[in-house]
Design an enzyme around this catalytic site. Structure first.
Site, PDB file in Angstrom:
ATOM      1  N   ALA A  42      20.063   4.906  49.015  1.00  0.00           N
ATOM      2  CA  ALA A  42      21.362   4.498  47.750  1.00  0.00           C
ATOM      3  C   ALA A  42      21.831   5.210  47.113  1.00  0.00           C
ATOM      4  O   ALA A  42      24.009   5.141  47.351  1.00  0.00           O
ATOM      5  CB  ALA A  42      20.727   3.351  46.598  1.00  0.00           C
ATOM      6  N   TYR A 112       9.700   2.979  56.216  1.00  0.00           N
ATOM      7  CA  TYR A 112       9.678   4.242  54.663  1.00  0.00           C
ATOM      8  C   TYR A 112       8.645   5.393  55.618  1.00  0.00           C
ATOM      9  O   TYR A 112       7.704   5.114  55.256  1.00  0.00           O
ATOM     10  CB  TYR A 112       9.711   4.017  53.951  1.00  0.00           C
ATOM     11  CG  TYR A 112      11.161   3.267  53.154  1.00  0.00           C
ATOM     12  CD1 TYR A 112      12.161   3.841  53.142  1.00  0.00           C
ATOM     13  CD2 TYR A 112      11.906   1.610  53.225  1.00  0.00           C
ATOM     14  CE1 TYR A 112      13.853   2.875  53.311  1.00  0.00           C
ATOM     15  CE2 TYR A 112      12.481   1.371  52.818  1.00  0.00           C
ATOM     16  CZ  TYR A 112      13.276   1.699  53.032  1.00  0.00           C
ATOM     17  OH  TYR A 112      14.483   0.599  52.541  1.00  0.00           O
ATOM     18  N   ARG A 114       8.063   8.523  53.024  1.00  0.00           N
ATOM     19  CA  ARG A 114       8.991   9.114  51.581  1.00  0.00           C
ATOM     20  C   ARG A 114       7.246   9.342  50.600  1.00  0.00           C
ATOM     21  O   ARG A 114       7.842  10.079  49.731  1.00  0.00           O
ATOM     22  CB  ARG A 114       9.569   7.840  51.309  1.00  0.00           C
ATOM     23  CG  ARG A 114       8.962   7.450  50.272  1.00  0.00           C
ATOM     24  CD  ARG A 114       9.864   6.563  49.708  1.00  0.00           C
ATOM     25  NE  ARG A 114      11.276   6.278  48.937  1.00  0.00           N
ATOM     26  CZ  ARG A 114      12.962   5.711  49.280  1.00  0.00           C
ATOM     27  NH1 ARG A 114      11.985   4.647  49.796  1.00  0.00           N
ATOM     28  NH2 ARG A 114      13.207   5.684  48.743  1.00  0.00           N
ATOM     29  N   ASN A 174      18.914  -1.447  42.321  1.00  0.00           N
ATOM     30  CA  ASN A 174      18.599  -1.966  43.452  1.00  0.00           C
ATOM     31  C   ASN A 174      17.106  -1.927  43.644  1.00  0.00           C
ATOM     32  O   ASN A 174      16.479  -0.799  44.139  1.00  0.00           O
ATOM     33  CB  ASN A 174      19.257  -0.264  43.542  1.00  0.00           C
ATOM     34  CG  ASN A 174      19.881   0.024  44.958  1.00  0.00           C
ATOM     35  OD1 ASN A 174      19.325  -0.471  46.167  1.00  0.00           O
ATOM     36  ND2 ASN A 174      20.722   0.689  45.172  1.00  0.00           N
ATOM     37  N   GLU A 238      29.591 -15.654  48.163  1.00  0.00           N
ATOM     38  CA  GLU A 238      30.497 -16.049  46.756  1.00  0.00           C
ATOM     39  C   GLU A 238      31.483 -15.055  46.235  1.00  0.00           C
ATOM     40  O   GLU A 238      32.084 -15.024  45.257  1.00  0.00           O
ATOM     41  CB  GLU A 238      29.540 -17.047  45.921  1.00  0.00           C
ATOM     42  CG  GLU A 238      28.932 -18.194  46.128  1.00  0.00           C
ATOM     43  CD  GLU A 238      28.607 -18.896  45.699  1.00  0.00           C
ATOM     44  OE1 GLU A 238      28.320 -18.763  44.624  1.00  0.00           O
ATOM     45  OE2 GLU A 238      27.262 -19.810  45.638  1.00  0.00           O
ATOM     46  N   GLY A 239      30.610 -14.579  46.692  1.00  0.00           N
ATOM     47  CA  GLY A 239      31.996 -12.957  46.242  1.00  0.00           C
ATOM     48  C   GLY A 239      30.690 -12.236  44.864  1.00  0.00           C
ATOM     49  O   GLY A 239      29.692 -11.784  44.858  1.00  0.00           O
ATOM     50  N   GLY A 265      23.251  -1.829  53.355  1.00  0.00           N
ATOM     51  CA  GLY A 265      24.391  -0.578  52.369  1.00  0.00           C
ATOM     52  C   GLY A 265      25.499  -1.103  51.388  1.00  0.00           C
ATOM     53  O   GLY A 265      25.866  -0.898  51.298  1.00  0.00           O
ATOM     54  N   ASP A 268      25.959  -0.631  48.160  1.00  0.00           N
ATOM     55  CA  ASP A 268      26.085   0.319  47.424  1.00  0.00           C
ATOM     56  C   ASP A 268      27.908   0.683  47.589  1.00  0.00           C
ATOM     57  O   ASP A 268      28.286   1.108  46.944  1.00  0.00           O
ATOM     58  CB  ASP A 268      25.424   1.583  48.555  1.00  0.00           C
ATOM     59  CG  ASP A 268      24.001   1.784  48.368  1.00  0.00           C
ATOM     60  OD1 ASP A 268      23.223   1.226  47.145  1.00  0.00           O
ATOM     61  OD2 ASP A 268      23.157   1.985  49.809  1.00  0.00           O
TER      62      ASP A 268
END
Length: 317
Positions: A42, A112, A114, A174, A238-239, A265, A268
């Site tokens: 991210a 993932y 990690r 996030n 809706e933004g 993404g 981001d």
């Protein structure tokens, strides 16, 4: 290695990079035979997006002394992101992930790998005061904070120090619930981190989890009461809706597209557009319009950062 020896950076951020293998065909990942190798993370996506727009960006992390770590460094150099404070760690590996292919606009499945990664061993020892102090802005996200107690401590220390130095700070929650021991801990730690920020950028669902409120204004007021200067809430198709410490509030419509290829993404990309414009001195509504624009571009390409535009491609939007 890309370096800025004149001691000036526009933005510094902290995060984890992972090698990402994107399936070349639809279906269960277990059945996929061909993948394309890319890079993911991210905060790294934000660093790359800001660098493509011409900002000088430093990314602080740890990667394994392995092929994935070298791949990460090659990508940073290619994108012009400064990696003076990226440590090659011979003790721990670079994480990686597998991502399914979808073509119906739904969220792809991501697996993932990690746990115990080099980046999870980030700590306050990775804070170089001169390096961070050379930047005018710090961008943090809840991903680096979720990696480990020591990585959380680094994010908090960086926020505290940068605030004391008079720098601006942005924070994108996030949320990664699976990386936390409990939702309560996630909420407590991330809200504490948000309290250092000038600009907080949650999604509407994240805002509800973090504050307990459903409505954008109530979510914004929760953070404004902490001393945050502006809260910008992503509300999907809706933004975005924003409110500032001086009471200005409004909705900024989304930039809609029917060509949804990969939804990962988008947030981001929104951060890239909003932060870059604010650092250029543009108004908050204008910054959010750019955020919406770049978010819409991000979802029209496979990969986490492939859709992020250069300054030339963005034009004078």
């Amino acid at each position: 290695m890309t370096t800025h020896t004149n001691g000036t950076l526009d933005v510094v951020t902290i995060g984890e990079a992972m090698a990402m293998f994107v399936a070349a065909e639809n279906g269960d990942l277990a059945s996929v035979e061909k993948f394309t190798k890319r890079i993911a993370g991210a905060e790294l996506n934000v660093a790359i997006g800001l660098a493509r727009l011409g900002l000088k960006v430093g990314w602080v992390s740890r990667v394994g002394d392995d092929s994935f770590g070298r791949f990460t460094c090659q990508q940073l150099d290619r994108e012009g992101v400064d990696r003076q404070q990226v440590t090659l760690d011979a003790r721990f590996p670079t994480g990686f992930q597998l991502k399914s292919k979808v073509d119906d606009g739904s969220d792809p499945l991501v697996e993932y790998f990690r746990k115990g990664s080099a980046a999870s061993h980030l700590s306050c020892d990775d804070f170089n005061r001169d390096y961070f102090g050379a930047a005018r802005h710090l961008h943090l996200s809840g991903v680096a904070a979720a990696l480990s107690d020591s990585s959380l401590a680094l994010s908090k220390h960086a926020a505290k120090e940068m605030k004391a130095m008079g720098k601006t700070i942005s924070f994108d929650p996030n949320l990664r619930p699976v990386l936390w021991s409990s939702e309560r801990e996630m909420v407590t730690r991330l809200n504490e981190l948000a309290s250092y920020a000038d600009w907080v950028l949650p999604g509407i669902k994240e805002g509800k989890i973090l504050t307990g409120y459903d409505q954008p204004e109530a979510i914004a007021d929760f953070y404004l009461a902490m001393g945050v200067k502006a809260v910008i809430i992503k509300t999907g198709c809706e933004g975005a809706w924003f409110k500032t410490a001086d009471g200005m509030k409004d909705r900024v419509p989304a930039v809609l597209t029917t060509n949804v290829v990969d939804t990962v993404g988008a947030g981001d990309g929104f951060a890239v557009g909003t932060i870059s414009a604010l650092l250029e001195g543009k108004s908050l509504p204008a910054a959010i319009r750019r955020g919406n624009k770049i978010g819409s571009l991000a979802i029209q390409a496979i990969g986490d950062s492939e859709g992020l535009p250069t300054r030339a491609a963005l034009g004078d939007f």
